[in-house]
Design an enzyme around this catalytic site. Sequence first.
Site, PDB file in Angstrom:
ATOM      1  CE  LYS A 240      -2.529   1.477   3.546  1.00  0.00           C
ATOM      2  NZ  LYS A 240      -3.626   1.531   4.531  1.00  0.00           N
TER       3      LYS A 240
ATOM      4  CG  ASP B 132     -17.541  15.625  15.154  1.00  0.00           C
ATOM      5  OD1 ASP B 132     -16.774  14.798  14.641  1.00  0.00           O
ATOM      6  OD2 ASP B 132     -17.445  16.857  14.936  1.00  0.00           O
TER       7      ASP B 132
ATOM      8  N   GLY C 161      -7.823   6.833  16.340  1.00  0.00           N
ATOM      9  CA  GLY C 161      -7.387   8.087  15.732  1.00  0.00           C
ATOM     10  C   GLY C 161      -5.896   8.319  15.680  1.00  0.00           C
TER      11      GLY C 161
ATOM     12  CE  LYS D 151      -2.706  12.720  13.806  1.00  0.00           C
ATOM     13  NZ  LYS D 151      -3.516  12.198  12.680  1.00  0.00           N
TER      14      LYS D 151
END
Length: 332
Positions: free
Chosen positions: A71, A164, A223, A229
């Site tokens: 990929k 959200d 995420g 992160k």
Amino acid sequence: MNTLLLNSDDVDDHARLADVIDAVEQAFGAFERGTTQMPAKSYIDLPQYNGDFRSMPAYLDTGEWDAAGLKWVNVHPDNRADHDLPTVLGTMIYSDPETAFPLAIMDGTTLTMKRTGAAAAVATDYLAVDDASSLGLVGAGVQSYTQLEAISEVRPIEEVVVSDPDDERVRRFVETYEDRFDVRGGSISEAGHCDVCSTVTPVEEPIVGRDDVGERTHVNAIGADAEGKHELADALLAAATIVIDDHEQCTHSGEINVPYRAGTLTDADIYGEIGELVVGAKDGRIDETGITVFDSTGLAIQDVAAARVVYERASTDGAGYEFDMIGVGGSS
């Protein structure tokens, strides 16, 4: 012989989630048994374009089948605003391990969403309570849709809470699923107190605290895919049974990367890898298990396993476009 070209619709149509979940579970098992080859993800950093390329090759042998592929994927955060293109664009090359013939070239972006959802479903199947019927989603972006579709394959999900800050994204999500689920918008804590919760945000400062999840909630931390992160507070991770997909990737760019580098979380705090649960080397959820967290960074073997599903089904259905890429077969 011809190479099969498959666009995003072809991938979406033929990546049947039940089959992809099974293939990804087999890939995790092969990884644990040592019958895979998966070099570390390599990066080409392009600061002049505020982006990067990532190369993800892999081979796996499950004992029933083997497969190989690569990929080639990017992350360009300015794409949407500056070029009206997706932030992430992936291309998958799926090859015959015996001859190296390029069997298919397919959209890797949709494939990534499918295999990421499938990985969360595998973890959910091993770590969530058996009768889990509620799913919380922190983040209402594109991955939230696949999380719901995949997890509902392994648990009888009835209630869905999506959180959200973008009310429009919440509205679109609710409208998409209101005919199939009892779905509503809610707070992070409401999402976190569901039986299963998937976090699918790009944040670098934790937004889900210890008090935001139930005592037996299973959390899929999706995420975090880059250094720095971090969606879940350190106190939540400290209280949880942590299962990872790969030690090297998770400590470098997964949910645990920040506290691991800081030394507030160590190897002693990691229960095991998902492959250990798949092969039975370690237990999944037992009666005494409380909060569980699956740190999912995404492995190249998952992409190859999912690509095999797509290729086999598309070939059977006569989908896609066949072409003689290397000059050994007839075009059609």
